[in-house]
Design a protein around this motif. Structure first.
Motif, PDB file in Angstrom:
ATOM      1  N   GLY A   1       6.437  45.310  30.115  1.00  0.00           N
ATOM      2  CA  GLY A   1       6.720  45.011  28.716  1.00  0.00           C
ATOM      3  C   GLY A   1       7.573  43.769  28.556  1.00  0.00           C
ATOM      4  N   ASN A   2       8.590  43.628  29.393  1.00  0.00           N
ATOM      5  CA  ASN A   2       9.484  42.483  29.292  1.00  0.00           C
ATOM      6  C   ASN A   2       8.829  41.177  29.709  1.00  0.00           C
ATOM      7  N   ARG A  46       6.914  50.139  33.676  1.00  0.00           N
ATOM      8  CA  ARG A  46       6.601  49.939  32.256  1.00  0.00           C
ATOM      9  C   ARG A  46       7.564  48.934  31.624  1.00  0.00           C
ATOM     10  N   GLU A  47       8.837  49.028  31.956  1.00  0.00           N
ATOM     11  CA  GLU A  47       9.821  48.089  31.404  1.00  0.00           C
ATOM     12  C   GLU A  47       9.560  46.674  31.907  1.00  0.00           C
ATOM     13  N   ARG A  48       9.241  46.561  33.192  1.00  0.00           N
ATOM     14  CA  ARG A  48       8.974  45.227  33.755  1.00  0.00           C
ATOM     15  C   ARG A  48       7.767  44.585  33.088  1.00  0.00           C
ATOM     16  N   LYS A  90       7.258  41.488  24.078  1.00  0.00           N
ATOM     17  CA  LYS A  90       8.229  42.437  24.617  1.00  0.00           C
ATOM     18  C   LYS A  90       7.772  43.892  24.545  1.00  0.00           C
ATOM     19  N   ARG A  91       6.485  44.085  24.761  1.00  0.00           N
ATOM     20  CA  ARG A  91       5.954  45.447  24.802  1.00  0.00           C
ATOM     21  C   ARG A  91       4.583  45.419  25.459  1.00  0.00           C
ATOM     22  N   CYS A  92       4.119  46.582  25.848  1.00  0.00           N
ATOM     23  CA  CYS A  92       2.748  46.728  26.326  1.00  0.00           C
ATOM     24  C   CYS A  92       1.819  46.961  25.130  1.00  0.00           C
ATOM     25  N   PRO A 128       9.121  54.405  34.836  1.00  0.00           N
ATOM     26  CA  PRO A 128       9.799  53.694  33.743  1.00  0.00           C
ATOM     27  C   PRO A 128      10.119  52.246  34.095  1.00  0.00           C
ATOM     28  N   ASP A 129      10.461  51.996  35.354  1.00  0.00           N
ATOM     29  CA  ASP A 129      10.775  50.624  35.768  1.00  0.00           C
ATOM     30  C   ASP A 129       9.561  49.716  35.649  1.00  0.00           C
TER      31      ASP A 129
END
Length: 244
Positions: A203-204, A199-201, A209-211, A196-197
């Motif tokens: 995306g941000n 994916r969040e990194r 602000k997303r993949c 999750p980290d």
């Protein structure tokens, strides 16, 4: 693209599968290549039934020179020509640290991401140039211009692929066009391994602000493959949601 013949490597899953479906939907006959031929056969059957086009499934490890040559011969043996080649197959394995990148992993990453596209483009591009033309699309990565410690062999291979895009465009012009798409973080079955980290990194890091979703590569690939991009060659398009 009625009646055109398109090869997509890495075409049995993820973005490659979306490309195969898009080409078939537009009337193209498709050659689906990946290491596991049974996966290619499944996609080939689905696409043939849904869109009524001819398909060919070929098991091919693009890091193997002879496998690349067998793929070329299989495609020309079945269809007599190739109009579009999409070098989509790629690999970016995780590693614990840079000093623990072994020779086998390094060679595998370079083989799939750089050696294979070189061999396929050289072989098919030469035939295209002699037979009236075609389009080649290389699927690169934002890692080529924004390398990080987590994917350096992959970044180096994709930087090399960008160089091949420009060089082959010069080699095979004027009637064969060669372009690239520099993709950012896309959500495919490969991304299922991301924490999750991660994916969040990723995306941000994008302005959106997303993949990306797998089917969001389709518009760019179809553009470069078709007549709409007739004055475009040697170009690499960023398709990364505005990563920084």
């Amino acid at each position: 693209m009625d009646g055109q013949v398109v090869i997509v490597t890495g075409g049995s899953r993820g973005m490659g599968k979306e490309m195969v479906k898009a080409f078939a939907q537009r009337g193209a006959h498709v050659v689906i290549a990946s290491r596991k031929v049974e996966n290619c056969e499944t996609v080939a059957a689905e696409v043939a039934e849904k869109y009524g086009v001819r398909t060919l499934a070929v098991g091919c490890n693009v890091s193997d020179w002879d496998d690349c040559d067998r793929l070329v011969e299989a495609a020309y043996g079945e269809f007599g020509r190739v109009d579009v080649l999409v070098n989509n197959a790629g690999l970016s394995p995780l590693y614990p640290s840079l000093d623990q990148v072994g020779e086998a992993l390094f060679d595998k990453v370079i083989g799939i991401n750089l050696k294979g596209p070189f061999r396929l483009t050289a072989a098919i591009g030469t035939r295209m140039a002699a037979e009236g033309g075609g389009s080649i699309v290389n699927i690169s990565s934002i890692a080529a211009s924004h390398p990080d410690p987590y994917s350096l062999p992959y970044a180096a291979a994709k930087a090399g692929l960008n160089a091949l895009t420009e060089g082959f465009a010069q080699a095979f012009g004027p009637n064969v066009r060669v372009n690239g798409i520099q993709c950012g973080a896309f959500l495919t079955d490969v991304s299922a391994a991301w924490t999750p980290d991660i994916r969040e990194r990723l995306g941000n890091a994008a302005a959106l602000k997303r993949c990306g979703e797998a089917d969001e590569v389709v518009g760019a690939v179809v553009y470069f493959a078709g007549a709409e991009s007739s004055y475009c060659t040697g170009a690499t398009l960023r398709l990364d949601g505005g990563m920084r």
